[in-house]
Design an enzyme around this catalytic site. Structure first.
Site, PDB file in Angstrom:
ATOM      1  N   SER A 159       4.946  -6.747  -2.619  1.00 40.18           N
ATOM      2  CA  SER A 159       4.716  -6.873  -1.177  1.00 40.18           C
ATOM      3  C   SER A 159       5.159  -8.260  -0.722  1.00 40.18           C
ATOM      4  O   SER A 159       4.695  -9.271  -1.256  1.00 40.18           O
ATOM      5  CB  SER A 159       3.228  -6.663  -0.888  1.00 40.18           C
ATOM      6  N   THR A 200       0.840  -1.206   0.000  1.00 39.92           N
ATOM      7  CA  THR A 200       0.000   0.000   0.000  1.00 39.92           C
ATOM      8  C   THR A 200       0.873   1.253   0.000  1.00 39.92           C
ATOM      9  O   THR A 200       0.649   2.188  -0.784  1.00 39.92           O
ATOM     10  CB  THR A 200      -0.908  -0.011   1.251  1.00 39.92           C
ATOM     11  N   ASN A 257      -6.243  -9.013  -8.148  1.00 40.76           N
ATOM     12  CA  ASN A 257      -6.294  -9.729  -6.870  1.00 40.76           C
ATOM     13  C   ASN A 257      -7.600 -10.465  -6.637  1.00 40.76           C
ATOM     14  O   ASN A 257      -7.693 -11.272  -5.720  1.00 40.76           O
ATOM     15  CB  ASN A 257      -6.053  -8.755  -5.717  1.00 40.76           C
ATOM     16  N   CYS A 264      -9.183  -8.033   1.039  1.00 39.03           N
ATOM     17  CA  CYS A 264      -8.846  -6.669   1.439  1.00 39.03           C
ATOM     18  C   CYS A 264     -10.069  -5.763   1.397  1.00 39.03           C
ATOM     19  O   CYS A 264     -10.107  -4.745   2.060  1.00 39.03           O
ATOM     20  CB  CYS A 264      -7.762  -6.109   0.546  1.00 39.03           C
TER      21      CYS A 264
HETATM   22  C1  LIG Z   1      -2.958  -6.035  -5.847  1.00 41.67           C
HETATM   23  C2  LIG Z   1      -2.640  -5.597  -4.468  1.00 41.67           C
HETATM   24  N1  LIG Z   1      -2.043  -4.418  -4.265  1.00 41.67           N
HETATM   25  C3  LIG Z   1      -1.725  -3.973  -3.041  1.00 41.67           C
HETATM   26  C4  LIG Z   1      -2.021  -4.715  -1.928  1.00 41.67           C
HETATM   27  C5  LIG Z   1      -1.660  -4.183  -0.580  1.00 41.67           C
HETATM   28  O1  LIG Z   1      -0.446  -4.734  -0.137  1.00 41.67           O
HETATM   29  P1  LIG Z   1      -0.078  -4.640   1.429  1.00 41.67           P
HETATM   30  O2  LIG Z   1      -0.964  -5.617   2.131  1.00 41.67           O
HETATM   31  O3  LIG Z   1       1.381  -5.029   1.504  1.00 41.67           O
HETATM   32  O4  LIG Z   1      -0.296  -3.234   1.823  1.00 41.67           O
HETATM   33  C6  LIG Z   1      -2.664  -5.954  -2.068  1.00 41.67           C
HETATM   34  C7  LIG Z   1      -3.037  -6.763  -0.882  1.00 41.67           C
HETATM   35  O5  LIG Z   1      -3.859  -7.644  -0.949  1.00 41.67           O
HETATM   36  C8  LIG Z   1      -2.969  -6.409  -3.375  1.00 41.67           C
HETATM   37  O6  LIG Z   1      -3.562  -7.583  -3.584  1.00 41.67           O
END
Ligand SMILES: Cc1ncc(COP(=O)(O)O)c(C=O)c1O
Length: 389
Positions: free
Chosen positions: A205, A72, A157, A331
């Site tokens: 990540s 993020t 995702n 998420c």
């Molecule tokens: C495509 C995508 N981007 C960003 C993130 C966020 O990553 P983080 O959990 O390390 O903040 C996620 C988390 O599921 C994700 O699937």
């Protein structure tokens, strides 16, 4: 009862060998990498070795690797950091610039663009066709003289579709438009070469590839002329202030190296299991829509939509049986609204609320497939029975 974890897109367990490496760093290298004494120098060396290792894994230069606290944060740094020069007028207005993103993005990118809209930036949201794959022709039509940034994720995702990021970069680069891709779901699962993609900014990540939580990586070219969004001690060449999380940085490098070492074999194994799962579901569970078919997807992800049931109800019932999946994206779960991505893809209203994402991983084996299908069959049968009673 053994639990069956099929939610590897939400997160992955830390590999034991990565944990051991991290513990060793905690025990032997507690120094602050900015300190000039030996403890500091040891920690600094660990960070720089990890940076070089990650750069090599992703076909980037070590100077292009920036460590952050999450995917993020890496997305926020990429998007706001690349546009900073346009957002620093006395009125903090982004008037006069145009950026492009898609309806497919994870909230970690999508909400950055919503914020930009509030700052006066003109944002084009590329539509999501039924395929779940962005059309390059739609992007081409949206480009303008004042377009400064295009951000399209590498792998979705929720439904797992792969996006034509290299084609997008090929279109934008000659026009001097920066391209960012959120590759959080792709890295460690499919081959990712920063150079070959031709993008300027790429987000990863570590907790998605069996590394630690709380460690993001942004790869950024010099061309991106990135500016910081956090201000402080000037670590990471001034781009991301705060004392480096040395054990997590080391753990991320070890985890990525291990993931890439087994990528070819694992993706073949998991896509065969995924296809077997799809076939078995089609055979044993009536009225199921396989949300994406005929398009390239992540090898370990299967997305289905079940008619006449709520995905959340299916999830909770499966959970009672020790089976863990996601109703769409973990998420953004917890909302009664059907997923924005499925809405954008135009999924049939009878099916859209019955969304289920099943994502496989290192601990998924052939015997898990019939167990899952049996659990799904029982659950769906019960829930549909309640409906008609
Ligand atoms: C495509 C995508 N981007 C960003 C993130 C966020 O990553 P983080 O959990 O390390 O903040 C996620 C988390 O599921 C994700 O699937």
């Amino acid at each position: 009862m053994d639990t069956l974890y099929l939610d590897y897109c939400a997160t992955t367990p830390l590999r034991p060998e990565v944990l051991r490496e991290m513990v060793s760093v905690y025990e032997t290298q507690f120094g602050n990498p900015s300190s000039l004494h030996e403890e500091g120098r040891k920690a600094k060396q660990t960070v720089e070795l990890a940076r070089a290792r990650i750069a090599q894994c992703l076909d980037a230069k070590p100077t292009e690797v920036i460590f952050t606290s999450s995917g993020t944060e890496a997305n926020n740094l990429a998007i706001f950091g690349a546009l900073a020069e346009y957002l620093q007028t006395p009125t903090a207005s982004g008037d006069g610039i145009h950026v492009i993103t898609s309806e497919l993005e994870h909230p970690a990118a999508k909400n950055c663009f919503r914020r930009l809209e509030r700052l006066g930036v003109d944002v084009t949201w590329l539509p999501v066709p039924e395929s779940g794959v962005i059309r390059v022709s739609d992007l081409e039509k949206a480009l303008r003289d004042n377009t400064k940034l295009v951000s399209v994720m590498m792998a979705n995702n929720e439904v797992g579709t792969l996006q034509p990021v290299a084609d997008i970069a090929a279109l934008c680069r000659p026009r001097g438009i920066l391209v960012h891709t959120d590759a959080v779901q792709a890295v460690g699962k499919i081959p990712v070469s920063f150079r070959q993609l031709g993008v300027d900014l790429l987000t990863c990540s570590a907790h998605k590839f069996y590394g630690p939580k709380g460690l993001g990586i942004l790869i950024a070219t010099r061309r991106a002329k990135l500016q910081p969004i956090l201000f402080g001690g000037g670590q990471e060449r001034g781009l991301r202030s705060s004392t480096e999380n040395v054990p997590a940085i080391h753990g991320a490098a070890v985890a990525l190296d291990l993931a890439l070492g087994e990528l070819a074999q694992e993706s073949k194994r998991l896509s065969a299991l995924r296809d077997q799962l799809a076939d078995e579901i089609a055979l044993h569970v009536p009225d199921v829509l396989h949300t994406v078919s005929g398009w390239p997807t992540l090898p370990h992800v299967l997305h289905i939509c079940l008619a006449d049931v709520l995905g959340e109800a299916v999830l909770l019932e499966l959970d009672r049986m020790g089976v863990h999946v996601s109703a769409g994206s973990a998420c953004s779960a917890g909302t009664a609204e059907p997923s924005a991505v499925l809405q954008a893809m135009g999924v049939d209203p009878r099916y859209i609320h019955g969304s289920l994402r099943i994502s496989l991983g290192r601990e998924t084996h052939a015997e898990d497939i019939p167990r899952f299908v049996q659990a799904l069959h029982t659950t769906v049968h019960q829930l549909r029975g309640k409906l008609t009673r």
